[in-house]
Write a protein that holds these residues in place. Structure first.
Motif, PDB file in Angstrom:
ATOM      1  N   ASP A   1      44.961  37.292  46.097  1.00  0.00           N
ATOM      2  CA  ASP A   1      46.037  36.529  45.455  1.00  0.00           C
ATOM      3  C   ASP A   1      45.620  35.108  45.100  1.00  0.00           C
ATOM      4  O   ASP A   1      46.438  34.175  45.175  1.00  0.00           O
ATOM      5  CB  ASP A   1      47.287  36.528  46.326  1.00  0.00           C
ATOM      6  N   ALA A   2      44.369  34.951  44.718  1.00  0.00           N
ATOM      7  CA  ALA A   2      43.880  33.659  44.245  1.00  0.00           C
ATOM      8  C   ALA A   2      42.942  33.906  43.065  1.00  0.00           C
ATOM      9  O   ALA A   2      42.307  34.947  42.968  1.00  0.00           O
ATOM     10  CB  ALA A   2      43.143  32.917  45.348  1.00  0.00           C
ATOM     11  N   PHE A   3      42.864  32.928  42.192  1.00  0.00           N
ATOM     12  CA  PHE A   3      42.052  33.043  40.985  1.00  0.00           C
ATOM     13  C   PHE A   3      40.668  32.480  41.295  1.00  0.00           C
ATOM     14  O   PHE A   3      40.490  31.260  41.317  1.00  0.00           O
ATOM     15  CB  PHE A   3      42.726  32.310  39.830  1.00  0.00           C
TER      16      PHE A   3
ATOM     17  N   TRP B   1      37.151  31.455  36.631  1.00  0.00           N
ATOM     18  CA  TRP B   1      37.893  31.069  35.437  1.00  0.00           C
ATOM     19  C   TRP B   1      36.966  30.976  34.230  1.00  0.00           C
ATOM     20  O   TRP B   1      35.791  30.644  34.356  1.00  0.00           O
ATOM     21  CB  TRP B   1      38.524  29.692  35.650  1.00  0.00           C
TER      22      TRP B   1
ATOM     23  N   LEU C   1      50.362  33.169  50.910  1.00  0.00           N
ATOM     24  CA  LEU C   1      49.503  33.376  49.743  1.00  0.00           C
ATOM     25  C   LEU C   1      49.480  32.146  48.845  1.00  0.00           C
ATOM     26  O   LEU C   1      49.590  32.246  47.623  1.00  0.00           O
ATOM     27  CB  LEU C   1      49.996  34.598  48.961  1.00  0.00           C
TER      28      LEU C   1
ATOM     29  N   SER D   1      47.348  29.178  47.249  1.00  0.00           N
ATOM     30  CA  SER D   1      45.979  28.806  46.904  1.00  0.00           C
ATOM     31  C   SER D   1      45.974  27.400  46.317  1.00  0.00           C
ATOM     32  O   SER D   1      47.004  26.916  45.837  1.00  0.00           O
ATOM     33  CB  SER D   1      45.354  29.805  45.928  1.00  0.00           C
TER      34      SER D   1
ATOM     35  N   TYR E   1      43.606  24.522  43.911  1.00  0.00           N
ATOM     36  CA  TYR E   1      42.574  24.403  42.867  1.00  0.00           C
ATOM     37  C   TYR E   1      42.287  22.935  42.577  1.00  0.00           C
ATOM     38  O   TYR E   1      43.200  22.104  42.581  1.00  0.00           O
ATOM     39  CB  TYR E   1      43.032  25.108  41.588  1.00  0.00           C
TER      40      TYR E   1
ATOM     41  N   GLN F   1      40.698  20.474  39.615  1.00  0.00           N
ATOM     42  CA  GLN F   1      40.379  20.471  38.197  1.00  0.00           C
ATOM     43  C   GLN F   1      39.954  19.080  37.745  1.00  0.00           C
ATOM     44  O   GLN F   1      40.748  18.135  37.787  1.00  0.00           O
ATOM     45  CB  GLN F   1      41.571  20.939  37.363  1.00  0.00           C
TER      46      GLN F   1
ATOM     47  N   PRO G   1      39.814  24.996  36.292  1.00  0.00           N
ATOM     48  CA  PRO G   1      40.112  24.838  37.721  1.00  0.00           C
ATOM     49  C   PRO G   1      39.073  25.558  38.578  1.00  0.00           C
ATOM     50  O   PRO G   1      38.444  26.521  38.145  1.00  0.00           O
ATOM     51  CB  PRO G   1      41.486  25.498  37.859  1.00  0.00           C
TER      52      PRO G   1
ATOM     53  N   LEU H   1      38.669  27.192  42.556  1.00  0.00           N
ATOM     54  CA  LEU H   1      39.380  27.609  43.756  1.00  0.00           C
ATOM     55  C   LEU H   1      38.833  26.896  44.998  1.00  0.00           C
ATOM     56  O   LEU H   1      37.628  26.901  45.234  1.00  0.00           O
ATOM     57  CB  LEU H   1      39.249  29.125  43.937  1.00  0.00           C
TER      58      LEU H   1
ATOM     59  N   ILE I   1      41.060  26.834  48.220  1.00  0.00           N
ATOM     60  CA  ILE I   1      41.714  27.438  49.376  1.00  0.00           C
ATOM     61  C   ILE I   1      42.497  28.664  48.913  1.00  0.00           C
ATOM     62  O   ILE I   1      43.111  28.638  47.838  1.00  0.00           O
ATOM     63  CB  ILE I   1      42.691  26.450  50.046  1.00  0.00           C
ATOM     64  N   TYR I   2      42.498  29.729  49.703  1.00  0.00           N
ATOM     65  CA  TYR I   2      43.335  30.879  49.432  1.00  0.00           C
ATOM     66  C   TYR I   2      43.999  31.346  50.732  1.00  0.00           C
ATOM     67  O   TYR I   2      43.568  30.944  51.826  1.00  0.00           O
ATOM     68  CB  TYR I   2      42.537  32.011  48.775  1.00  0.00           C
ATOM     69  N   GLU I   3      45.040  32.140  50.571  1.00  0.00           N
ATOM     70  CA  GLU I   3      45.814  32.627  51.728  1.00  0.00           C
ATOM     71  C   GLU I   3      46.152  31.476  52.688  1.00  0.00           C
ATOM     72  O   GLU I   3      45.931  31.570  53.887  1.00  0.00           O
ATOM     73  CB  GLU I   3      45.062  33.745  52.450  1.00  0.00           C
TER      74      GLU I   3
ATOM     75  N   TYR J   1      45.967  21.415  42.125  1.00  0.00           N
ATOM     76  CA  TYR J   1      47.141  22.253  41.912  1.00  0.00           C
ATOM     77  C   TYR J   1      47.262  23.274  43.034  1.00  0.00           C
ATOM     78  O   TYR J   1      46.267  23.891  43.427  1.00  0.00           O
ATOM     79  CB  TYR J   1      47.028  23.011  40.585  1.00  0.00           C
TER      80      TYR J   1
ATOM     81  N   CYS K   1      49.251  26.916  44.148  1.00  0.00           N
ATOM     82  CA  CYS K   1      49.774  28.097  43.470  1.00  0.00           C
ATOM     83  C   CYS K   1      50.273  29.049  44.546  1.00  0.00           C
ATOM     84  O   CYS K   1      49.648  29.167  45.601  1.00  0.00           O
ATOM     85  CB  CYS K   1      48.678  28.758  42.638  1.00  0.00           C
TER      86      CYS K   1
END
Lengths: 122, 110
Positions: A107-109, A112, B34, B36, B38, B40, B46, B48, B50-52, B89, B91
């Motif tokens: 669930d992360a991008f 890009w 969930l 995340s 980014y 930029q 952008p 990534l 951090i996730y989760e 950002y 998300c």
């Protein structure tokens, strides 16, 4: 090496339909757990998620733009296409495609494209 | 879905730590682990971070860390460096494979 690259017209007229193509390499959208999204960013403004298509051909859209968007994929060409109808000057933005992998970072991008700038003007 | 709330700008001196907040609702940030984050830089795509909520992809500096409490997620940058000057950002998953970004935070290194 995994890459994504957006392509499409730099200029569209109001009311026209925009068609953008994301061409990717280094992965296949037939692989379970992978998906590609479109995200846009008006000049000087925030990112906005638009749509997602996954390996199973499931499609999801931003609720505010759903009526104008269509996302599709051509796995033989490693491409994802986004169409947006009835373009307006407020749709002027850089449009990015981005990958999501349930294996790497759910669930992360994680990857890009560089983005493609689209201006809507008569 | 409405954009997640972030401070417009945060600044800090080199070596300091700063924290960027990201506030959502019980339908997104408060419901799913969930979030995340980014980074930029101007004119760039952008990246990534951090996730989760709290996990860092391989290759991302351990100076970046994520946390969450209720409907608010946070990104902390420790040992601030000049190269950290960028827009950030958050998300969040908002249900049914729909995603919502934050309004963005401009980080300035003094």
């Amino acid at each position: 090496q995994v890459t994504l690259r957006e392509s499409g017209p730099a200029l569209v007229k109001p009311t026209q339909t925009l068609t953008l193509t994301c061409t990717f390499s280094g992965f296949s959208l037939t692989t379970t757990g992978l998906s590609v999204s479109w995200v846009r960013q008006p000049p000087g403004e925030a990112l906005e998620w638009l749509a997602l298509i996954d390996w199973d051909d499931d499609k999801f859209y931003s609720t505010s733009l759903e009526s104008r968007l269509t996302i599709s994929k051509d796995t033989s060409k490693n491409q994802v296409v986004l169409s947006m109808t009835n373009m307006d000057p407020v749709d002027t933005a850089t449009y990015f495609c981005a990958r999501m992998s349930e294996y790497n970072s759910p669930d992360a991008f994680d990857l890009w494209g560089q983005g493609t700038m689209v201006t809507v003007s008569s | 879905q409405s954009a997640l709330t972030q401070p417009a700008s945060v600044s800090g001196s080199p070596g300091q730590s700063i924290t960027i907040s990201c506030t959502g609702t019980s339908s997104d940030v408060g419901r799913y682990d969930l979030v995340s984050w980014y980074q930029q830089h101007p004119g760039k795509a952008p990246k990534l971070l951090i996730y989760e909520d709290t996990k860092r992809p391989s290759g991302v500096s351990n100076r970046f860390s994520g946390s969450k409490s209720g409907k608010t997620a946070s990104l902390t940058i420790s040992g601030l460096q000049a190269e950290d000057e960028a827009n950030y950002y958050c998300c969040s998953h908002a249900g049914n494979n729909v995603y919502v970004f934050g309004i963005g935070t401009d980080v300035t290194v003094l």
